[in-house]
Design a protein around this motif. Structure first.
Motif, PDB file in Angstrom:
ATOM      1  N   ASN A 185       5.314  77.346   8.854  1.00 39.14           N
ATOM      2  CA  ASN A 185       4.019  76.873   9.344  1.00 39.14           C
ATOM      3  C   ASN A 185       4.133  75.531  10.064  1.00 39.14           C
ATOM      4  O   ASN A 185       3.131  74.999  10.533  1.00 39.14           O
ATOM      5  CB  ASN A 185       3.020  76.734   8.192  1.00 39.14           C
ATOM      6  CG  ASN A 185       2.714  78.057   7.533  1.00 39.14           C
ATOM      7  OD1 ASN A 185       2.738  79.094   8.180  1.00 39.14           O
ATOM      8  ND2 ASN A 185       2.438  78.028   6.240  1.00 39.14           N
ATOM      9  N   GLY A 186       5.343  74.960  10.095  1.00 44.07           N
ATOM     10  CA  GLY A 186       5.555  73.673  10.742  1.00 44.07           C
ATOM     11  C   GLY A 186       5.343  72.473   9.835  1.00 44.07           C
ATOM     12  O   GLY A 186       5.418  71.337  10.278  1.00 44.07           O
ATOM     13  N   THR A 187       5.091  72.722   8.550  1.00 41.94           N
ATOM     14  CA  THR A 187       4.901  71.648   7.583  1.00 41.94           C
ATOM     15  C   THR A 187       6.253  71.190   7.048  1.00 41.94           C
ATOM     16  O   THR A 187       7.135  72.002   6.797  1.00 41.94           O
ATOM     17  CB  THR A 187       4.032  72.145   6.402  1.00 41.94           C
ATOM     18  OG1 THR A 187       2.812  72.653   6.916  1.00 41.94           O
ATOM     19  CG2 THR A 187       3.749  71.034   5.415  1.00 41.94           C
ATOM     20  N   PHE A 188       6.403  69.882   6.857  1.00 42.21           N
ATOM     21  CA  PHE A 188       7.642  69.335   6.316  1.00 42.21           C
ATOM     22  C   PHE A 188       7.548  69.234   4.806  1.00 42.21           C
ATOM     23  O   PHE A 188       6.549  68.779   4.257  1.00 42.21           O
ATOM     24  CB  PHE A 188       7.934  67.962   6.927  1.00 42.21           C
ATOM     25  CG  PHE A 188       8.262  68.037   8.382  1.00 42.21           C
ATOM     26  CD1 PHE A 188       9.556  68.317   8.803  1.00 42.21           C
ATOM     27  CD2 PHE A 188       7.285  67.841   9.346  1.00 42.21           C
ATOM     28  CE1 PHE A 188       9.864  68.405  10.149  1.00 42.21           C
ATOM     29  CE2 PHE A 188       7.579  67.920  10.696  1.00 42.21           C
ATOM     30  CZ  PHE A 188       8.875  68.209  11.088  1.00 42.21           C
ATOM     31  N   GLN A 189       8.624  69.678   4.135  1.00 50.45           N
ATOM     32  CA  GLN A 189       8.721  69.655   2.676  1.00 50.45           C
ATOM     33  C   GLN A 189       9.919  68.793   2.277  1.00 50.45           C
ATOM     34  O   GLN A 189      11.028  69.027   2.748  1.00 50.45           O
ATOM     35  CB  GLN A 189       8.941  71.074   2.133  1.00 50.45           C
ATOM     36  CG  GLN A 189       7.962  72.101   2.631  1.00 50.45           C
ATOM     37  CD  GLN A 189       6.632  72.025   1.938  1.00 50.45           C
ATOM     38  OE1 GLN A 189       6.542  71.614   0.794  1.00 50.45           O
ATOM     39  NE2 GLN A 189       5.590  72.415   2.634  1.00 50.45           N
ATOM     40  N   GLN A 190       9.671  67.807   1.424  1.00 52.78           N
ATOM     41  CA  GLN A 190      10.753  66.974   0.905  1.00 52.78           C
ATOM     42  C   GLN A 190      11.201  67.584  -0.417  1.00 52.78           C
ATOM     43  O   GLN A 190      10.390  67.818  -1.312  1.00 52.78           O
ATOM     44  CB  GLN A 190      10.237  65.554   0.685  1.00 52.78           C
ATOM     45  CG  GLN A 190      11.298  64.571   0.265  1.00 52.78           C
ATOM     46  CD  GLN A 190      10.704  63.201   0.058  1.00 52.78           C
ATOM     47  OE1 GLN A 190       9.869  63.015  -0.817  1.00 52.78           O
ATOM     48  NE2 GLN A 190      11.118  62.258   0.871  1.00 52.78           N
TER      49      GLN A 190
END
Length: 87
Positions: free
Chosen positions: A49-54
């Motif tokens: 979805n284009g979301t960044f996950q750390q």
């Protein structure tokens, strides 16, 4: 960016860090033979979805093997790293 706290799985005498999602490795924040502290950021993943996950894990130890690098495509369950936990 959201933080994902992963639970590792024991494999032989090490803990393995597996991908929780489909995506692309945007950053690798650690290197082989480096010390990992509990909840320290290890990777940044860009999901579909284009979301960044750390990505963090709840163990401390030494990173013994790194299986990903920047721009690698990953899927759920892919083994990203091996950690030798503190005793």
């Amino acid at each position: 960016m959201t933080k994902l706290e992963l639970i590792t799985q024991e494999w032989m005498s090490q803990e393995i860090v597996t991908s929780p999602l489909y995506g692309t490795i945007e950053e690798v924040l650690i290197g082989t033979n480096q010390r990992v502290d509990e909840w320290e950021p290890l990777f940044i993943i860009k999901n579909l979805n284009g979301t960044f996950q750390q990505i963090t894990v709840g163990i401390s130890g030494i990173l013994s093997k790194l299986n990903v690098s920047k721009n690698d495509q990953i899927t759920p369950g892919f083994v990203m790293a091996h950690i030798i936990p503190d005793k």
